[in-house]
Design a protein around this motif. Sequence first.
Motif, PDB file in Angstrom:
ATOM      1  N   PHE A  15       1.112  -0.303   4.322  1.00  0.00           N
ATOM      2  CA  PHE A  15       2.227   0.452   3.774  1.00  0.00           C
ATOM      3  C   PHE A  15       3.381   0.420   4.769  1.00  0.00           C
ATOM      4  O   PHE A  15       3.194   0.189   5.962  1.00  0.00           O
ATOM      5  N   SER A  32      -5.816   5.451  -2.115  1.00  0.00           N
ATOM      6  CA  SER A  32      -4.992   4.361  -1.587  1.00  0.00           C
ATOM      7  C   SER A  32      -5.312   3.043  -2.298  1.00  0.00           C
ATOM      8  O   SER A  32      -4.428   2.194  -2.459  1.00  0.00           O
ATOM      9  N   ALA A  36       2.750   4.441  -1.359  1.00  0.00           N
ATOM     10  CA  ALA A  36       2.782   5.315  -2.527  1.00  0.00           C
ATOM     11  C   ALA A  36       4.176   5.373  -3.136  1.00  0.00           C
ATOM     12  O   ALA A  36       4.327   5.689  -4.326  1.00  0.00           O
ATOM     13  N   ILE A  46      -3.559   1.321   6.038  1.00  0.00           N
ATOM     14  CA  ILE A  46      -3.834   2.284   4.969  1.00  0.00           C
ATOM     15  C   ILE A  46      -5.292   2.718   5.057  1.00  0.00           C
ATOM     16  O   ILE A  46      -6.154   1.966   5.512  1.00  0.00           O
ATOM     17  N   GLY A  91       0.794  -1.224   0.000  1.00  0.00           N
ATOM     18  CA  GLY A  91       0.000   0.000   0.000  1.00  0.00           C
ATOM     19  C   GLY A  91       0.822   1.268   0.000  1.00  0.00           C
ATOM     20  O   GLY A  91       0.276   2.356   0.235  1.00  0.00           O
TER      21      GLY A  91
END
Length: 291
Positions: A99, A123, A70, A117, A68
């Motif tokens: 994440f 997301s 970015a 997340i 998760g």
Amino acid sequence: MAHSSSYVTGIGWRHPHYEGLLESKPELDFIEVHSENFFGQGGAALALLQQARRTYDVSLHGVGLALGSAAGVDPWHLDRLAGLVERIEPVRVSDHACFARGPFRGATVHAGDLLPIPFHQRSLDVLCANVQQVQERLKRPLLVENLSAYVSFNSSAMSETAFLSELVKRTGCQLLIDVNNIYVNALNDRLAGGGADPVRACMDWLNQISPEAVTELHLAGHQDCGDIVIDDHGSLVCDSVWQIYRHAQHQFGGIPALIEWDTDIPSLQVLLDEACRARAVVSAPADVAMT
């Protein structure tokens, strides 16, 4: 080594039991290991896993892909995982809907934890893109596990089950449902003021997941610290989780189940007994399943 029961069960194979399992070869359908422990290009650990693979199906369970995030998937990590998959030919490969990677002081770092997340579109887009990248590299569907989370986000715009269901729809991945994680979250929700019965809440959660989406179940113990419940994988599966697990197996049609135990690891026999109970709980009549 298949068991006569139609219910497929396995245990997490951890370092204290490497030798014991290889020597005794207990009757199990599969074993599961943490992928990252076998990322070396050679060495004793990988040799042991290859030896075990000659007797058992192996499921690779990761804790480091940070699907998760970015910041994306770490190329080195994915390279090592792809190499391990090629060597071991596992029955399943999984990681978590979490994440852990992000920028810090000009570099991308890994938090070393499974961080939750938010359940919203942005997301979801990140998670889908990362899952797709992993699946394309591994040339197989990935199993994504629901998380035990100790914080939630005000920005979440959908339920966890809707979020995971959309992930499956968009990527073709599968779900690894950790029954204990659902229960831990339900207990903590009640401690935070939620009034729902935790067992009932977990069954309702499971009812919102399509049976076709689920490929494996996890079972573990947890610790009640009074003001919070921690998913520590350090004790026997409790009766409530067995009850939820029984519902899950009837809901999803009978799928592989794993006993996880990562702290205060007991004797191998304790894990084998828990695996046997995972079969017995599902097949026993409802009025005796918890005895």
